[in-house]
Design a protein around this motif. Structure first.
Motif, short mmCIF file in Angstrom:
data_model
loop_
_atom_site.label_atom_id
_atom_site.label_comp_id
_atom_site.label_asym_id
_atom_site.label_seq_id
_atom_site.Cartn_x
_atom_site.Cartn_y
_atom_site.Cartn_z
N PRO A 1 -9.21 43.93 -14.73
CA PRO A 1 -9.02 42.63 -14.07
C PRO A 1 -8.96 42.77 -12.55
N ILE A 2 -9.59 41.85 -11.85
CA ILE A 2 -9.51 41.80 -10.39
C ILE A 2 -9.15 40.39 -9.97
N PHE A 3 -8.53 40.27 -8.80
CA PHE A 3 -8.18 38.97 -8.25
C PHE A 3 -9.29 38.50 -7.32
N LEU A 4 -9.57 37.21 -7.36
CA LEU A 4 -10.55 36.58 -6.49
C LEU A 4 -9.86 35.57 -5.58
N GLY A 5 -10.13 35.66 -4.30
CA GLY A 5 -9.71 34.59 -3.40
C GLY A 5 -10.58 33.36 -3.65
N ALA A 6 -10.01 32.17 -3.58
CA ALA A 6 -10.73 30.96 -3.92
C ALA A 6 -10.45 29.86 -2.90
N PHE A 7 -11.51 29.10 -2.56
CA PHE A 7 -11.37 27.96 -1.66
C PHE A 7 -12.19 26.80 -2.20
N ASN A 8 -11.53 25.66 -2.43
CA ASN A 8 -12.20 24.47 -2.94
C ASN A 8 -12.78 23.69 -1.77
N ASN A 9 -14.11 23.59 -1.73
CA ASN A 9 -14.78 22.95 -0.60
C ASN A 9 -14.61 21.44 -0.57
N ASP A 10 -14.24 20.84 -1.69
CA ASP A 10 -14.06 19.39 -1.73
C ASP A 10 -12.68 18.97 -1.26
N ASN A 11 -11.63 19.52 -1.89
CA ASN A 11 -10.27 19.08 -1.53
C ASN A 11 -9.54 20.05 -0.60
N LYS A 12 -10.21 21.16 -0.25
CA LYS A 12 -9.70 22.15 0.72
C LYS A 12 -8.49 22.93 0.20
N GLN A 13 -8.24 22.91 -1.09
CA GLN A 13 -7.20 23.75 -1.67
C GLN A 13 -7.67 25.21 -1.67
N SER A 14 -6.71 26.11 -1.69
CA SER A 14 -7.06 27.53 -1.81
C SER A 14 -6.09 28.21 -2.76
N GLY A 15 -6.47 29.39 -3.20
CA GLY A 15 -5.62 30.11 -4.14
C GLY A 15 -6.27 31.35 -4.67
N VAL A 16 -5.93 31.70 -5.92
CA VAL A 16 -6.34 32.97 -6.51
C VAL A 16 -6.78 32.74 -7.95
N PHE A 17 -7.89 33.37 -8.32
CA PHE A 17 -8.35 33.42 -9.71
C PHE A 17 -8.39 34.88 -10.15
N GLN A 18 -8.53 35.09 -11.45
CA GLN A 18 -8.65 36.45 -11.98
C GLN A 18 -9.86 36.52 -12.90
N THR A 19 -10.53 37.68 -12.91
CA THR A 19 -11.67 37.86 -13.79
C THR A 19 -11.88 39.34 -14.06
N ILE A 20 -12.75 39.63 -15.02
CA ILE A 20 -13.22 40.99 -15.30
C ILE A 20 -14.73 40.96 -15.10
N ILE A 21 -15.24 41.79 -14.20
CA ILE A 21 -16.65 41.72 -13.81
C ILE A 21 -17.58 41.85 -15.01
N SER A 22 -17.32 42.82 -15.88
CA SER A 22 -18.23 43.10 -16.98
C SER A 22 -18.30 41.98 -18.00
N LYS A 23 -17.34 41.05 -17.98
CA LYS A 23 -17.31 39.98 -18.97
C LYS A 23 -18.21 38.80 -18.59
N SER A 24 -18.43 38.60 -17.29
CA SER A 24 -19.23 37.47 -16.80
C SER A 24 -18.79 36.15 -17.41
N LYS A 25 -17.49 35.93 -17.49
CA LYS A 25 -16.94 34.69 -18.03
C LYS A 25 -16.35 33.86 -16.90
N ASN A 26 -15.95 32.63 -17.24
CA ASN A 26 -15.30 31.80 -16.24
C ASN A 26 -14.05 32.48 -15.73
N PRO A 27 -13.88 32.57 -14.41
CA PRO A 27 -12.64 33.13 -13.88
C PRO A 27 -11.44 32.29 -14.30
N GLU A 28 -10.30 32.96 -14.46
CA GLU A 28 -9.07 32.26 -14.85
C GLU A 28 -8.27 31.89 -13.61
N GLU A 29 -7.93 30.61 -13.49
CA GLU A 29 -7.14 30.16 -12.35
C GLU A 29 -5.72 30.69 -12.44
#
Length: 962
Positions: A585-613
């Protein structure tokens, strides 16, 4: 027994509740208004103490946090927080903390009082007269601190336990009155070094083992360095006074930190520096010279040994060194990771000046030539840097006297690959594109793969508009070609090139590029372990590409970013971690271009699935995190427009711990809130901006408005803006607190028509804003700095809808500015007008009509808006004659105009006194035109040159109307 209410009584009771509820709501509103009324508007007296977060760091074991709290014009403080103990420690005037690698101690500076340092600056004292730093040594187990005065510098090894070395400042010996009188009687001559800065004076070095308490001092030390593993300390010495001691006691010395045993490596009087060890601390290298100290251009040599057990090192006579070239003292040598090679810098010997020449007998002239690679101002600006330029070379330690030069005049930038373990290096040259860089902003380069054994070069790609990156293990070169929009990988061993994104329709370059130049790529996020794949960003998502080109690309964030308008990235959590694991698992920095919120998601590269908020909020900062080296603890700051940045630590981003709480005084002041707004421009385009409202906003009132703009600012919705004097922009927080509305519209541009584009977005945004009943449409002002200043100057020539305008460092005449120089860099300004911010897209002689149309100077008779211009005589970005041209035109036309020239200051104000001055003038100017307050005398009467430095004209002139 329970009582029962009749139906009628229930109805009466309900009616009473509804009546009381309405009354209660009114009472609450009045109470809220009363509470808000108790809060004060911000004023300039609050600026100096307002705080911000400086450095922040986790100990390697993740048990302790260190963070610095900085004040604008006061003493800083250093804070420690124990994550397991909740213990807080604060050190007044502490700065720059470093944890020892074993996480047992923290070492930090203790600065002199700010007021004392400021007094020293005011009185322009010499360095040796300034109060000296101290250091603190904090034992993290006992929480006890040891303070040591008069410390010039300190160092700890990166990976080497609890060792500390520091240089002691020499204490000045003060003579009493009798000694001074006796000196005068004997006509004693002052020392040649008296009153001079003592940066090059030898000092006492102290080595300590903080764990054992062992300690040793060494006299007359100049330079020193630990090995990364802390096993060795090396230092050089210098004679304090000529012939004061035997010369055999001078040179270079090595200390074994386990035993504190010392041995001499070089027995020569001279200058020795740039010390470096290999990873195991068994090899050491440095540069040195034994030339006379007064010689202007000294000859430096390389000193190194492949075993630190060697008792003495002689300078190395290098085979293969070009004639009139030498080892450079301006580059730190570096061993390859495996210790089998030594990389160092070479440089041509500098020409000696003829000291017999009499300056008055010879011209002082700059000769400009069309054949020069760079124009003279750029050459002069970079002359010192060029004199210190070094050219990378390498020694194969299996043949330790032969040097192979990798860089030279033709390919002057060369970087190691895989920390020097690779057979190859990457070379870069801009030689063929230096002249065209006068107008071409694409920064083309030729790239080469260089064999480190032979120095042979192979051209990788020529004229690339983009950038080449080498995979961490040195197997592949990855590069982006901005003209074809293609990413490619090049196998350094097989010499095969594979195009990575040829069949992918998504854009990997700036989708919103509105400049007449090649769009910038979004870039590489990371490489995966063993150089298997590279992770490359589009606008929203991250794609995984097989570097060998054998496996089809995968969208590792599964298109989730584009679908939800969220931009993902992978932060470098630790500078030592160069790759990420595909299966963890790795953490992804995230920025919402519409509402300008920011935060962190998590994912596993080899899975190619939707990141988890993990977390998303109306804040900024959590996505920019760092990790403890040996623990799953993450540190970051979070902020919003209402909340100043504070330090947080978490192990999972679900449970976070806030460890700082700066600016408690903010609760006493009226603040504000930002809101996103949208509208259609005159040309029918979708537009976005931010409206900042006062904290006690009352929709029944009518507010004056200040419109501030540059290009796109809405992403800053959740950024904190501390109250501070302005460098010439406006401080949103300050004006909102003082009952203004601040509006910041985003602008997109049509190539060739930057002025009309500003009209389309800014004026339409203001018209949309004016539809609100709480806007006073007659009291709207505009303010901008630099590019924003240009747009202010343009707008007031095409509309009279603004009550006042303030422009900082504006370009008003593109025809004269086009051929000018950016004095801060010495570069020509042509590229800016043709390809970048000014967005004309053509040369002056190709489209003179566009340069004139977009030059406000030619429309100055149209101006009806009162305007202040700030333009300073040391502006390094926009020549200050642009401000003068605007002022002289409006002055002749008898328009209300004022110009501020802060003597000796830059494009954006740097000097605190000037920032305070302009802050006061801005408020007075806007208060006068937007709130009908009396004008200050600098506006009604001016400030004559005879009164300069005596009267600043701030007094309000209550006898005159607007």
């Amino acid at each position: 027994m329970k009582s029962k209410l009749s139906t009628k009584r229930l109805q009466n009771y309900a009616t009473q509740i509804l009546t009381n509820k309405a009354t209660y709501a009114v009472a609450l509103a009045l109470l809220a208004t009363n509470v808000d009324a108790q809060k004060k508007p911000l004023d300039m007296t609050v600026f100096d103490e307002w705080q911000s977060i400086g450095m922040k760091e986790l100990s390697n074991n993740g048990a302790w946090v260190a963070y610095q709290v900085n004040a604008q014009e006061s003493d800083n403080s250093l804070n420690f927080f124990g994550l397991k103990t909740d213990k807080s420690l604060n050190f007044h005037r502490g700065e720059g903390s470093v944890f020892t690698s074993d996480s047992k101690y923290a070492i930090f500076k203790i600065r002199p009082f700010y007021k004392d340092l400021k007094l020293v600056r005011i009185k322009k004292k010499k360095e040796h007269e300034i109060a000296k730093d101290s250091i603190g040594i904090l034992n993290l187990a006992t929480n006890k601190v040891e303070k040591l005065p008069n410390i010039k510098s300190f160092k700890t090894p990166k990976n080497g336990g609890s060792f500390l070395a520091y240089l002691l400042e020499k204490e000045e010996v003060k003579k009493d009155k009798k000694e001074v009188a006796d000196s005068a009687k004997t006509k004693e001559k002052p020392s040649k070094t008296a009153g001079k800065d003592k940066k090059d004076q030898p000092l006492e070095l102290v080595l300590r083992n903080l764990a054992s308490g062992q300690k040793k001092s060494f006299k007359n030390v100049m330079n020193y360095e630990f090995s990364e593993n802390g096993k060795q300390l090396i230092f050089s010495t210098k004679q304090a006074k000529k012939d004061s001691l035997d010369k055999t006691k001078y040179g270079v010395f090595l200390v074994n930190t386990a035993t504190f045993a010392q041995k001499q490596l070089v027995d020569t009087i001279g200058e020795f520096k740039q010390f470096v060890f290999d990873d195991s601390a068994t090899k050491v290298a440095f540069v040195g010279t034994s030339d006379d100290e007064k010689k202007e251009n000294k000859t430096y040599h390389l000193y190194y040994t492949t075993t630190v057990n060697q008792q003495e090192i002689k300078k190395t006579e290098l085979v293969g060194l070009k004639k009139d070239w030498q080892v450079s003292e301006n580059r730190l040598p570096k061993f390859s990771k495996d210790g089998n090679a030594l990389f160092l810098g070479l440089a041509p010997k500098l020409a000696e000046k003829d000291t017999t020449l009499i300056a008055e007998d010879h011209a002082k002239v700059d000769v400009w030539s069309y054949k020069d690679d760079f124009v003279q101002p750029q050459q002069l600006k970079n002359a010192d840097r060029e004199k210190k330029r070094t050219y990378l070379s390498v020694i194969d330690l299996s043949n330790p006297t032969k040097i192979t030069q990798l860089a030279d005049f033709d390919v002057n930038q060369v970087e190691m690959i895989n920390e020097g373990n690779s057979l190859f290096a990457l070379g870069t040259s801009d030689n063929a594109y230096r002249v065209s860089a006068q107008w071409d902003a694409t920064r083309r380069r030729d790239y080469y793969i260089i064999n480190t054994k032979t120095g042979q070069r192979e051209n990788l790609v020529s004229g690339l508009v983009g950038k080449v990156e080498i995979s961490p293990n040195g197997k592949f070169a990855v590069y982006y070609n901005g003209e074809t929009a293609l990413w490619s990988s090049y196998n350094l061993t097989t010499k095969e090139t594979k195009v990575l994104n040829k069949k992918i329709k998504v854009k990997f370059y700036d989708e919103e590029n509105d400049s007449p130049t090649v769009a910038q790529e979004y870039g590489i996020a990371y490489f995966t372990d063993n150089d298997n794949t590279v992770l490359i960003k589009d606008r929203y998502d991250i794609w995984e590409f097989d570097l060998a080109g054998d496996r089809k690309p995968e969208n590792m964030t599964n298109g989730f970013g584009r679908k939800h308008k969220i931009t993902f990235d992978i932060n470098q959590l630790n500078e030592d971690v160069k790759t990420v694991n595909r299966d963890l698992p790795i953490f992804l920095g995230a920025f919402n271009n519409d509402n300008k919120q920011s935060g962190v998601f998590q994912t596993i590269i080899s899975k190619s699935k939707n990141p988890e908020e993990i977390t998303m909020s109306d804040t900024w900062g959590a996505q920019n995190m760092k990790k403890a080296l040996n623990a799953d603890e993450y540190i970051y700051t979070k902020e919003s427009f209402q909340n100043s940045p504070d330090v947080y630590v978490t192990s999972n981003f679900k449970d976070e711990k806030k460890v700082s709480a700066i600016n408690p005084q903010q609760k006493d002041y009226s603040w504000g809130k930002g809101e996103l707004v949208n509208w259609k421009t005159y040309s029918g385009k979708d537009a976005t901006g931010v409206v900042y409202k006062p904290e006690n906003f009352d929709p029944t009132k009518k507010y004056p408005v200040i419109v501030y703009f540059y290009e796109k600012l809405s992403d800053n919705l959740n950024r904190y803006q501390a109250p501070a004097p302005t460098p010439s922009r406006i401080n949103h927080t300050y004006f909102v607190s003082n009952d203004y509305i601040v509006f910041t519209p985003d602008i997109s541009y049509t190539i060739g028509y930057p002025g009309k584009s500003a009209e389309d977005y800014i004026n339409s945004g203001v018209e949309a804003l004016k539809k609100n009943t709480w806007i006073n449409g007659d009291k709207i002002a505009i303010q901008g700095q630099s590019w924003g200043g240009y747009q202010v100057a343009h707008l007031i020539t095409v509309t009279n809808m603004y009550a006042a305008a303030w422009t900082g460092a504006p370009v008003v005449n593109m025809t004269s500015a086009y051929g000018g120089i950016r004095w801060g860099t010495g570069m020509s300004r042509q590229f800016q007008y043709e390809q970048t911010q000014s967005r004309i897209g053509k040369t002056l002689w190709e489209a003179p009509e566009l340069y004139i149309e977009n030059s406000p100077l030619f429309k100055m008779p149209n101006v009806q808006t009162p305007v202040v211009i700030m333009h300073n005589d040391e502006d390094g970005a926009v020549p200050w004659y642009q401000g003068i041209e605007m002022f002289m035109a409006l002055r002749r036309l008898q328009k209300p105009v004022w110009m501020l020239n802060y003597n000796g200051d830059d494009h954006n104000l740097l000097k605190r006194a000037n920032k305070n001055d302009i802050q006061q003038r801005q408020q007075q100017f806007f208060d006068h035109y937007l709130k009908d307050k009396p004008a200050p005398k600098w506006m009604t009467e001016g400030v004559p040159a005879t009164m300069k430095g005596i009267d600043w004209g701030f007094d309000l002139d209550k006898s005159k109307d607007k």
